[in-house]
Design a protein around this motif. Structure first.
Motif, short mmCIF file in Angstrom:
data_model
loop_
_atom_site.label_atom_id
_atom_site.label_comp_id
_atom_site.label_asym_id
_atom_site.label_seq_id
_atom_site.Cartn_x
_atom_site.Cartn_y
_atom_site.Cartn_z
N ALA A 133 0.86 -1.19 0.00
CA ALA A 133 0.00 0.00 0.00
C ALA A 133 0.90 1.24 0.00
CB ALA A 133 -0.87 0.00 1.24
N TRP A 134 0.46 2.27 -0.71
CA TRP A 134 1.21 3.53 -0.74
C TRP A 134 0.27 4.61 -0.21
CZ3 TRP A 134 6.21 4.81 -1.54
CH2 TRP A 134 6.52 6.15 -1.75
N ILE A 135 0.45 4.94 1.04
CA ILE A 135 -0.46 5.92 1.68
C ILE A 135 -0.19 7.29 1.07
CG2 ILE A 135 -1.19 6.93 3.89
CD1 ILE A 135 0.04 4.27 5.14
N SER A 136 -1.24 7.92 0.57
CA SER A 136 -1.06 9.14 -0.23
C SER A 136 -2.00 10.25 0.21
CB SER A 136 -1.34 8.85 -1.71
OG SER A 136 -0.88 7.58 -2.10
N PRO A 137 -1.69 10.88 1.34
CA PRO A 137 -2.59 11.93 1.83
C PRO A 137 -2.45 13.23 1.05
CG PRO A 137 -0.68 11.72 3.28
CD PRO A 137 -0.52 10.68 2.21
N ASP A 138 -3.25 14.21 1.38
CA ASP A 138 -3.14 15.56 0.80
C ASP A 138 -1.71 16.06 0.91
OD1 ASP A 138 -5.78 15.85 0.32
OD2 ASP A 138 -5.96 17.74 1.44
N GLY A 139 -1.31 16.82 -0.07
CA GLY A 139 -0.01 17.47 0.04
C GLY A 139 1.00 16.92 -0.92
N GLY A 140 1.11 15.59 -1.00
CA GLY A 140 2.15 15.02 -1.86
C GLY A 140 1.84 15.21 -3.34
N ALA A 141 2.80 14.82 -4.16
CA ALA A 141 2.54 14.80 -5.61
C ALA A 141 2.48 13.33 -6.00
CB ALA A 141 3.65 15.53 -6.34
N TRP A 142 1.31 12.87 -6.38
CA TRP A 142 1.08 11.47 -6.73
C TRP A 142 0.69 11.47 -8.21
CZ3 TRP A 142 2.93 10.58 -2.22
CH2 TRP A 142 2.42 11.16 -1.07
N LEU A 143 1.55 10.90 -9.05
CA LEU A 143 1.27 11.00 -10.48
C LEU A 143 1.68 9.76 -11.26
CD1 LEU A 143 3.90 12.81 -12.53
CD2 LEU A 143 4.13 12.93 -10.08
N SER A 144 1.04 9.60 -12.42
CA SER A 144 1.38 8.50 -13.32
C SER A 144 1.48 9.06 -14.73
CB SER A 144 0.30 7.41 -13.28
OG SER A 144 0.21 6.87 -11.97
N PRO A 223 5.30 12.75 8.07
CA PRO A 223 5.97 11.45 7.93
C PRO A 223 5.31 10.34 8.73
CG PRO A 223 7.61 13.15 8.09
CD PRO A 223 6.28 13.84 8.31
N ARG A 224 4.85 10.67 9.96
CA ARG A 224 4.26 9.60 10.78
C ARG A 224 3.00 9.02 10.15
NH1 ARG A 224 4.43 12.59 16.29
NH2 ARG A 224 4.37 14.17 14.69
N GLU A 225 2.32 9.87 9.35
CA GLU A 225 1.08 9.41 8.73
C GLU A 225 1.35 8.32 7.68
OE1 GLU A 225 -2.69 11.40 6.42
OE2 GLU A 225 -1.24 12.74 7.33
N ILE A 226 2.54 8.35 7.09
CA ILE A 226 2.79 7.42 5.98
C ILE A 226 3.91 6.42 6.28
CG2 ILE A 226 1.92 8.92 4.18
CD1 ILE A 226 4.61 9.95 3.67
N GLU A 227 4.48 6.55 7.44
CA GLU A 227 5.64 5.73 7.79
C GLU A 227 5.39 4.23 7.58
OE1 GLU A 227 9.54 6.51 9.86
OE2 GLU A 227 7.80 7.74 10.29
N GLY A 228 4.16 3.79 7.93
CA GLY A 228 3.86 2.36 7.88
C GLY A 228 4.09 1.73 6.53
N ARG A 229 3.99 2.49 5.47
CA ARG A 229 4.08 1.89 4.14
C ARG A 229 5.47 1.39 3.81
NH1 ARG A 229 3.48 7.40 0.70
NH2 ARG A 229 5.59 8.10 0.96
N ILE A 230 6.48 1.88 4.51
CA ILE A 230 7.81 1.34 4.20
C ILE A 230 8.41 0.68 5.45
CG2 ILE A 230 8.32 2.88 2.27
CD1 ILE A 230 10.13 4.43 4.24
N GLY A 232 8.39 1.50 8.53
CA GLY A 232 8.99 2.34 9.55
C GLY A 232 10.46 2.63 9.32
N ARG A 233 10.91 2.49 8.08
CA ARG A 233 12.34 2.71 7.85
C ARG A 233 12.71 4.17 7.63
NH1 ARG A 233 13.09 -1.36 3.31
NH2 ARG A 233 10.86 -1.55 3.58
N GLY A 234 11.75 5.04 7.79
CA GLY A 234 12.10 6.46 7.69
C GLY A 234 11.58 7.11 6.43
N VAL A 235 10.80 8.15 6.64
CA VAL A 235 10.20 8.88 5.53
C VAL A 235 10.71 10.31 5.59
CG1 VAL A 235 8.02 9.87 4.74
CG2 VAL A 235 8.09 7.50 5.48
#
Ligand code: BTN
Length: 326
Positions: A133-144, A223-230, A232-235
């Motif tokens: 899963a790639w947690i993608s909240p407001d703020g980031g740039a998520w594109l294809s 970072p804490r909001e999305i840390e789980g996706r990797i 916990g290795r650091g975002v």
């Protein structure tokens, strides 16, 4: 909401006028006269413009003035000054989508055009490498980005690495950060993951029909909001500022991506390998790699012509085609 770079929006003309009068006020009456719309319509457009993250000051008797830029990667902001030949000619923006990657794959299968870009403010079902899963909240740039290679293109293995080089270079240009690359294509800042690349390739019997290149860039996210996706290795989250926002970064990335693709398509693979290696956080280190067939360990000594990582145990060198570096 969904916006495209080629659609025409009533508020777009108001926004253009506000932008062209940057430091001056324009009265509601002038906007109404120039655009031949009612004062109520002007007010509604201003409300929409504000809802898109632009700061518009309004002063009685003086009118409206644009005092702050949006931080959203809106299509008209990305295309303003975009200097590409084929990537980003059509950009579709979603406030919210399941996954830009899945959407792009669907339209690519249905003849979606070469270079089309799908970008979102947030994703509810973003997908990372290895189906994580790639947690993608407001703020980031998520594109294809949809890419339809010519019949001779056979360098799909190096392409994600080329895209990572393009992204790291753009982050450096626009956000002023030093960016390193972790094999195969994570972009690190301060040793933490600031962006990831995902490539889906669709093959016909004898060639690549299309590829969809997905990029997830952490900007102004917690970072804490999305840390789980990797695990916990650091975002790392980039911070936008005036002129260094999601749109500026995506614009720079699309330009560099087109150049990097051009380098591969015209046989300049060594240029991409050299640029990747120069930023590598992996080459020169002792690493352990989790692969489908178990853990591979050794010293990373370089990348092969197809993007595989070369691992040496001191006596022999082996290739690792896919996996996660620990
Ligand atoms: C990785 O695992 O490092 C790659 C992450 C790629 C995420 C991007 S965000 C935009 C696009 N849409 C998705 O669902 N995934 C990619």
């Amino acid at each position: 909401m969904v916006y495209t770079s080629y659609g025409s929006y009533g508020f777009g003309r108001v926004l253009e006028l506000l932008k062209s009068h940057r430091s001056e006020y324009i009265s509601g009456q002038d906007l109404s006269d120039v655009l031949k719309i009612s004062r109520v319509a002007v007010w509604k457009h201003i409300r929409r413009i504000r809802s898109l993250g632009y700061a518009v000051e309004s002063r009685q008797k003086l009118g409206y003035r644009l005092v702050g830029q949006t931080r959203l990667p809106l299509p008209w902001e990305i295309t303003e000054g975009l200097d590409t030949e084929w990537i980003g000619k059509r950009i579709t923006y979603f406030d919210e989508i399941g996954s830009t990657q899945e959407y792009a794959l669907r339209i690519a299968a249905d003849a979606g055009e070469n270079g089309a870009v799908i970008v979102a403010r947030r994703q509810t079902d973003g997908r990372g490498r290895a189906d994580r899963a790639w947690i993608s909240p407001d703020g980031g740039a998520w594109l294809s980005v949809i890419i339809r290679p010519g019949p001779d293109f056979c360098l799909t293995g190096l392409f994600p690495l080329a895209a990572a080089v393009a992204l790291a270079e753009s982050m450096e240009d626009v956000m002023g950060v030093g960016a390193e690359l972790k094999w195969p294509n994570d972009v690190l800042v301060d040793g933490r993951k600031a962006a990831g690349i995902l490539t889906d390739v669709s093959l016909t019997s004898d060639r690549v029909d299309h590829m969809v290149l997905g990029a997830g860039i952490n900007i102004d996210v917690e970072p804490r909001e999305i840390e789980g996706r990797i695990g916990g290795r650091g975002v790392y989250s980039l911070t936008s500022s005036d002129g260094a926002d999601g749109a500026a970064l995506v614009r720079a990335f699309l330009g560099r991506l087109e150049d990097a693709y051009g380098a591969l398509a015209s046989g300049r693979q060594d240029d991409i390998r050299d640029r990747w290696t120069a930023r590598s956080h992996t080459v020169g280190r002792e690493v352990e790699i989790e692969t489908d067939g178990g853990t591979a360990s050794g010293r990373a000594v370089g990348i092969d012509s197809d993007g595989a990582l070369l691992l040496s145990d001191g006596r022999s060198t082996r290739r690792v085609v896919a996996g996660d570096v620990r």
